[in-house]
Design an enzyme around this catalytic site. Structure first.
Site, PDB file in Angstrom:
ATOM      1  N   PHE A  13       0.806  -1.222   0.000  1.00 19.33           N
ATOM      2  CA  PHE A  13       0.000   0.000   0.000  1.00 19.33           C
ATOM      3  C   PHE A  13       0.839   1.273   0.000  1.00 19.33           C
ATOM      4  O   PHE A  13       0.290   2.377   0.066  1.00 19.33           O
ATOM      5  CB  PHE A  13      -0.955   0.005   1.203  1.00 19.33           C
ATOM      6  N   HIS A  41      -2.869  10.248  11.975  1.00 19.99           N
ATOM      7  CA  HIS A  41      -1.688   9.443  12.268  1.00 19.99           C
ATOM      8  C   HIS A  41      -1.354   9.614  13.740  1.00 19.99           C
ATOM      9  O   HIS A  41      -1.596  10.678  14.313  1.00 19.99           O
ATOM     10  CB  HIS A  41      -0.506   9.939  11.415  1.00 19.99           C
ATOM     11  N   THR A  48      -5.963   1.069  13.574  1.00 17.19           N
ATOM     12  CA  THR A  48      -5.585   1.582  12.247  1.00 17.19           C
ATOM     13  C   THR A  48      -6.753   1.459  11.265  1.00 17.19           C
ATOM     14  O   THR A  48      -7.028   2.389  10.503  1.00 17.19           O
ATOM     15  CB  THR A  48      -4.370   0.786  11.701  1.00 17.19           C
ATOM     16  N   GLU A  61       9.534  11.954  14.356  1.00 19.48           N
ATOM     17  CA  GLU A  61       8.458  12.532  13.544  1.00 19.48           C
ATOM     18  C   GLU A  61       8.228  14.010  13.883  1.00 19.48           C
ATOM     19  O   GLU A  61       7.976  14.819  12.986  1.00 19.48           O
ATOM     20  CB  GLU A  61       7.175  11.717  13.744  1.00 19.48           C
ATOM     21  N   ARG A 121     -10.801   7.600  14.965  1.00 19.55           N
ATOM     22  CA  ARG A 121     -10.921   6.891  13.677  1.00 19.55           C
ATOM     23  C   ARG A 121     -12.326   6.315  13.488  1.00 19.55           C
ATOM     24  O   ARG A 121     -12.860   6.316  12.372  1.00 19.55           O
ATOM     25  CB  ARG A 121      -9.841   5.812  13.567  1.00 19.55           C
ATOM     26  N   ARG A 152      -2.824   6.695  21.064  1.00 15.90           N
ATOM     27  CA  ARG A 152      -3.245   5.545  20.250  1.00 15.90           C
ATOM     28  C   ARG A 152      -4.588   4.995  20.732  1.00 15.90           C
ATOM     29  O   ARG A 152      -5.405   4.532  19.944  1.00 15.90           O
ATOM     30  CB  ARG A 152      -2.145   4.481  20.214  1.00 15.90           C
TER      31      ARG A 152
END
Ligand code: CMP
Length: 140
Positions: A59, A117, A93, A128, A104, A87
């Protein structure tokens, strides 16, 4: 900066669907302090670099194309246990597996276009954050 930070992006799909304000509200309600934030757009090259760890995954091309398809909100968030707690706040995810009330579950449309993210470790949170922000742009 200490390891009580995580890094997030509100992804292009969630921005296009008008969810910036609602997602920031969930982040505030979750007890996170915003220590850096910018509204920006990743080039395909930058998106590829950010997600280089997924280079061999099937992907990857789709991910790079999507992440460079429009503006994002990038932010560094501070809270005790930030990586794990964020998280939990965002959920799995794949939004189909995300717990009720998670970001999400509320705002993602697919595993590829999963709204936000979140860093997966303290080490990656630092990497990051530094990828997107200079030290002078973070205010802990
Ligand atoms: P993120 O947390 O930003 O980290 C890597 C991203 O790859 C992930 O969210 C998903 O958006 C994406 N991803 C993971 N698995 C798949 C998949 N099977 N198909 C498409 N995108 C994926």
């Amino acid at each position: 900066m200490a390891s009580n930070i995580t890094f997030t992006m509100i992804k292009p799909g969630a921005v296009r669907n008008g969810h910036i304000g609602a997602i920031l509200n969930e982040i505030n309600k979750g007890g996170f302090k915003i220590v850096a934030m910018k509204y920006t757009k990743l080039s395909a090259e930058k998106a590829g670099e950010f997600y280089a760890v997924h280079k061999e995954r099937p992907f990857y091309g789709e991910l790079v194309e999507f992440m460079s398809s429009g503006p994002i909100v990038a932010a560094v968030l501070q809270k005790d246990n930030a990586v794990e707690d964020f998280r939990t706040l965002i959920g799995a995810t794949n939004p189909a597996d995300a717990a009720e009330g998670t970001i999400r579950q509320l705002f993602a449309t697919s595993i590829g276009e999963n709204a936000v993210h979140g860093s997966d470790s303290d080490e990656n949170a630092q990497i990051e954050a530094n990828f997107h922000f200079a030290g002078t742009e973070m205010f802990s």
